[in-house]
Design a protein around this motif. Structure first.
Motif, short mmCIF file in Angstrom:
data_model
loop_
_atom_site.label_atom_id
_atom_site.label_comp_id
_atom_site.label_asym_id
_atom_site.label_seq_id
_atom_site.Cartn_x
_atom_site.Cartn_y
_atom_site.Cartn_z
N ARG A 140 0.84 -1.20 0.00
CA ARG A 140 0.00 0.00 0.00
C ARG A 140 0.88 1.25 0.00
NH1 ARG A 140 -4.22 1.93 4.47
NH2 ARG A 140 -5.12 3.59 3.25
N PHE A 141 0.64 2.13 -0.96
CA PHE A 141 1.46 3.32 -1.08
C PHE A 141 1.03 4.39 -0.09
CE2 PHE A 141 1.82 1.42 -5.33
CZ PHE A 141 3.19 1.30 -5.38
N ASN A 142 1.95 5.24 0.23
CA ASN A 142 1.70 6.36 1.12
C ASN A 142 0.64 7.27 0.49
OD1 ASN A 142 1.85 8.73 2.64
ND2 ASN A 142 4.03 8.46 2.99
N PRO A 143 -0.40 7.66 1.22
CA PRO A 143 -1.46 8.50 0.65
C PRO A 143 -1.00 9.91 0.30
CG PRO A 143 -1.84 8.18 2.98
CD PRO A 143 -0.70 7.30 2.60
N CYS A 144 0.18 10.31 0.77
CA CYS A 144 0.68 11.65 0.44
C CYS A 144 1.13 11.75 -1.01
CB CYS A 144 1.83 12.02 1.37
SG CYS A 144 1.32 12.21 3.08
N LYS A 145 1.43 10.62 -1.61
CA LYS A 145 1.89 10.64 -3.00
C LYS A 145 0.74 11.10 -3.89
CE LYS A 145 4.09 7.94 -6.55
NZ LYS A 145 4.69 6.67 -6.90
N GLY A 146 0.95 12.19 -4.58
CA GLY A 146 -0.07 12.74 -5.47
C GLY A 146 -1.08 13.65 -4.79
N CYS A 147 -0.88 13.97 -3.53
CA CYS A 147 -1.80 14.85 -2.80
C CYS A 147 -1.65 16.28 -3.32
CB CYS A 147 -1.50 14.80 -1.31
SG CYS A 147 -2.55 15.88 -0.32
N PRO A 148 -2.77 16.95 -3.65
CA PRO A 148 -2.67 18.33 -4.17
C PRO A 148 -2.27 19.35 -3.10
CG PRO A 148 -4.96 17.69 -3.95
CD PRO A 148 -4.13 16.46 -3.66
#
Length: 64
Positions: free
Chosen positions: A9-17
């Motif tokens: 599971r990738f870190n949810p911060c990746k791609g956060c606007p």
């Protein structure tokens, strides 16, 4: 142990606007908090699985 060695599971911060340098320390989004709780659970499970019984003090964790 149901978790794999590498967490898929990738870190949810990746791609956060709303992301900026150092924001992960102060982020209170529900996705980030859930991800952090999952990481803590995985870390604890790995520690219980790999540490010798005399290091973590839980004598009942590995009954044979």
């Amino acid at each position: 142990m149901t978790e794999t060695i590498i967490n898929q599971r990738f870190n949810p911060c990746k791609g956060c606007p709303d992301r900026y340098p150092g924001c992960s320390d102060r982020c209170r989004k529900p996705q980030k908090l859930a991800w952090e709780a999952e990481q803590v659970r995985i870390r604890e499970n790995r520690k219980k699985y790999t540490c010798p019984i005399w290091k973590h003090g839980d004598r009942d964790s590995r009954k044979r």
